[in-house]
Design a protein around this motif. Structure first.
Motif, PDB file in Angstrom:
ATOM      1  N   VAL A   1      -1.693  -1.297   1.402  1.00 49.70           N
ATOM      2  CA  VAL A   1      -2.629  -1.275   0.464  1.00 49.70           C
ATOM      3  C   VAL A   1      -2.321  -1.119  -0.975  1.00 49.70           C
ATOM      4  N   ASP A   2      -3.079  -1.885  -1.624  1.00 48.88           N
ATOM      5  CA  ASP A   2      -2.637  -1.849  -3.227  1.00 48.88           C
ATOM      6  C   ASP A   2      -4.054  -0.744  -3.544  1.00 48.88           C
ATOM      7  N   ILE A   3      -3.388   0.168  -4.296  1.00 46.38           N
ATOM      8  CA  ILE A   3      -4.584   1.091  -4.656  1.00 46.38           C
ATOM      9  C   ILE A   3      -3.943   2.098  -5.955  1.00 46.38           C
ATOM     10  N   GLY A   4      -4.917   2.397  -6.686  1.00 45.09           N
ATOM     11  CA  GLY A   4      -4.467   3.113  -7.682  1.00 45.09           C
ATOM     12  C   GLY A   4      -3.213   2.711  -8.615  1.00 45.09           C
ATOM     13  N   GLY A   5      -2.984   1.358  -8.909  1.00 48.53           N
ATOM     14  CA  GLY A   5      -1.942   0.926  -9.522  1.00 48.53           C
ATOM     15  C   GLY A   5      -0.579   0.851  -8.702  1.00 48.53           C
ATOM     16  N   GLY A   6      -0.597   1.311  -7.354  1.00 50.26           N
ATOM     17  CA  GLY A   6       0.703   1.507  -6.633  1.00 50.26           C
ATOM     18  C   GLY A   6       0.231   0.726  -5.264  1.00 50.26           C
ATOM     19  N   LYS A   7       1.475   1.047  -4.446  1.00 51.81           N
ATOM     20  CA  LYS A   7       1.093   0.568  -3.083  1.00 51.81           C
ATOM     21  C   LYS A   7       1.318   1.728  -1.948  1.00 51.81           C
ATOM     22  N   VAL A   8       0.596   1.687  -0.767  1.00 51.96           N
ATOM     23  CA  VAL A   8       1.016   2.657   0.196  1.00 51.96           C
ATOM     24  C   VAL A   8       0.895   1.900   1.318  1.00 51.96           C
ATOM     25  N   ALA A   9       2.092   2.244   2.205  1.00 52.90           N
ATOM     26  CA  ALA A   9       2.263   1.513   3.645  1.00 52.90           C
ATOM     27  C   ALA A   9       1.956   2.476   4.866  1.00 52.90           C
ATOM     28  N   LEU A  10       1.614   1.926   5.688  1.00 51.98           N
ATOM     29  CA  LEU A  10       1.464   2.347   7.086  1.00 51.98           C
ATOM     30  C   LEU A  10       2.684   1.856   7.919  1.00 51.98           C
ATOM     31  N   LEU A  11       3.793   2.515   8.185  1.00 52.39           N
ATOM     32  CA  LEU A  11       4.743   1.854   8.742  1.00 52.39           C
ATOM     33  C   LEU A  11       4.854   2.328  10.567  1.00 52.39           C
ATOM     34  N   THR A  12       4.801   1.380  11.025  1.00 53.41           N
ATOM     35  CA  THR A  12       4.723   1.455  12.705  1.00 53.41           C
ATOM     36  C   THR A  12       6.021   0.866  13.073  1.00 53.41           C
ATOM     37  N   LEU A  13       6.838   1.786  13.502  1.00 52.90           N
ATOM     38  CA  LEU A  13       8.317   1.376  14.006  1.00 52.90           C
ATOM     39  C   LEU A  13       8.524   1.763  15.551  1.00 52.90           C
ATOM     40  N   GLN A  14       8.824   0.806  16.197  1.00 53.35           N
ATOM     41  CA  GLN A  14       8.913   0.943  17.629  1.00 53.35           C
ATOM     42  C   GLN A  14      10.144   1.409  18.334  1.00 53.35           C
ATOM     43  N   PRO A  15      10.284   2.195  19.172  1.00 53.12           N
ATOM     44  CA  PRO A  15      11.611   2.580  19.865  1.00 53.12           C
ATOM     45  C   PRO A  15      12.515   1.591  19.731  1.00 53.12           C
ATOM     46  N   GLY A  16      13.843   1.870  19.362  1.00 52.44           N
ATOM     47  CA  GLY A  16      15.103   0.953  19.120  1.00 52.44           C
ATOM     48  C   GLY A  16      15.121   0.114  17.808  1.00 52.44           C
ATOM     49  N   TRP A  17      13.864   0.519  17.003  1.00 54.22           N
ATOM     50  CA  TRP A  17      14.126  -0.266  15.507  1.00 54.22           C
ATOM     51  C   TRP A  17      15.115   0.443  14.685  1.00 54.22           C
ATOM     52  N   ARG A  18      15.801  -0.238  13.998  1.00 57.19           N
ATOM     53  CA  ARG A  18      16.908   0.484  13.006  1.00 57.19           C
ATOM     54  C   ARG A  18      16.911  -0.594  12.024  1.00 57.19           C
ATOM     55  N   TRP A  19      16.715   0.014  10.737  1.00 59.34           N
ATOM     56  CA  TRP A  19      16.809  -0.812   9.567  1.00 59.34           C
ATOM     57  C   TRP A  19      17.993  -1.691   9.220  1.00 59.34           C
ATOM     58  N   SER A  20      19.227  -1.295   9.707  1.00 61.40           N
ATOM     59  CA  SER A  20      20.386  -2.234   9.487  1.00 61.40           C
ATOM     60  C   SER A  20      20.263  -3.448  10.510  1.00 61.40           C
ATOM     61  N   GLU A  21      19.682  -3.274  11.396  1.00 61.35           N
ATOM     62  CA  GLU A  21      19.775  -4.420  12.510  1.00 61.35           C
ATOM     63  C   GLU A  21      18.347  -5.212  12.325  1.00 61.35           C
ATOM     64  N   HIS A  22      17.200  -4.712  12.015  1.00 60.16           N
ATOM     65  CA  HIS A  22      15.948  -5.238  12.129  1.00 60.16           C
ATOM     66  C   HIS A  22      15.482  -5.860  10.747  1.00 60.16           C
ATOM     67  N   VAL A  23      15.764  -5.315   9.635  1.00 58.35           N
ATOM     68  CA  VAL A  23      15.335  -5.404   8.165  1.00 58.35           C
ATOM     69  C   VAL A  23      16.532  -5.978   7.409  1.00 58.35           C
ATOM     70  N   ARG A  24      17.562  -5.407   7.527  1.00 59.36           N
ATOM     71  CA  ARG A  24      18.814  -5.905   6.781  1.00 59.36           C
ATOM     72  C   ARG A  24      18.657  -7.492   6.715  1.00 59.36           C
ATOM     73  N   PRO A  25      18.735  -8.027   7.651  1.00 66.12           N
ATOM     74  CA  PRO A  25      19.044  -9.454   7.673  1.00 66.12           C
ATOM     75  C   PRO A  25      18.193 -10.311   6.796  1.00 66.12           C
ATOM     76  N   ALA A  26      17.008  -9.591   6.472  1.00 63.79           N
ATOM     77  CA  ALA A  26      15.659 -10.426   5.779  1.00 63.79           C
ATOM     78  C   ALA A  26      15.881  -9.990   4.427  1.00 63.79           C
ATOM     79  N   VAL A  27      16.366  -8.889   4.125  1.00 61.94           N
ATOM     80  CA  VAL A  27      16.396  -8.550   2.690  1.00 61.94           C
ATOM     81  C   VAL A  27      17.939  -8.572   1.964  1.00 61.94           C
ATOM     82  N   GLY A  28      18.895  -8.746   3.030  1.00 61.25           N
ATOM     83  CA  GLY A  28      20.160  -9.089   2.048  1.00 61.25           C
ATOM     84  C   GLY A  28      21.037  -7.927   1.644  1.00 61.25           C
TER      85      GLY A  28
END
Length: 120
Positions: free
Chosen positions: A26-53
């Protein structure tokens, strides 16, 4: 209520999805707040790194863990775990993962503006 704002993450302004993970933002107060829901087995280096580079997550995090457990490792090798009720500050340059078999649900005030976005 002049100047007051109210939003609900159930009606996010933006959603970012990755394998085993989702950010409702959500965009609020000039910033952003996120609700992250990450499932068992999730790892940034495996599941997000390919998209962000980037080699490591470059989002600065200021987080509150609602449920589940998260691990993090900084570029220098320092590690920590966060669980329900924990508040953490995590600078750019880290990997993160879900610990155990319960989803991690986290409110993030610090890095929602860049988390999961491709590097420019």
């Amino acid at each position: 209520m002049a100047g007051a704002e109210l939003k609900n993450v159930g009606s996010p302004d933006e959603v970012r999805e990755f394998p085993l993970g989702r950010a409702d933002i959500v965009d609020i107060g000039g910033g952003k707040v996120a609700l992250l829901t990450l499932q068992p087995g999730w790892r940034w280096s495996e599941h997000v790194r390919p998209a962000v580079g980037t080699e490591l997550c470059q989002a600065p995090h200021f987080q509150y863990v609602i449920s589940g457990r998260l691990g993090a490792r900084m570029a220098d090798g320092a590690e920590y775990e966060a669980g329900p009720g924990d508040v953490s500050v995590l600078p750019p340059g880290h990997d993160g993962w879900v610990i155990g078999d319960e989803p991690a649900v986290v409110v993030d005030w610090g890095g929602a503006h860049v988390w999961g976005k491709p590097a420019e």
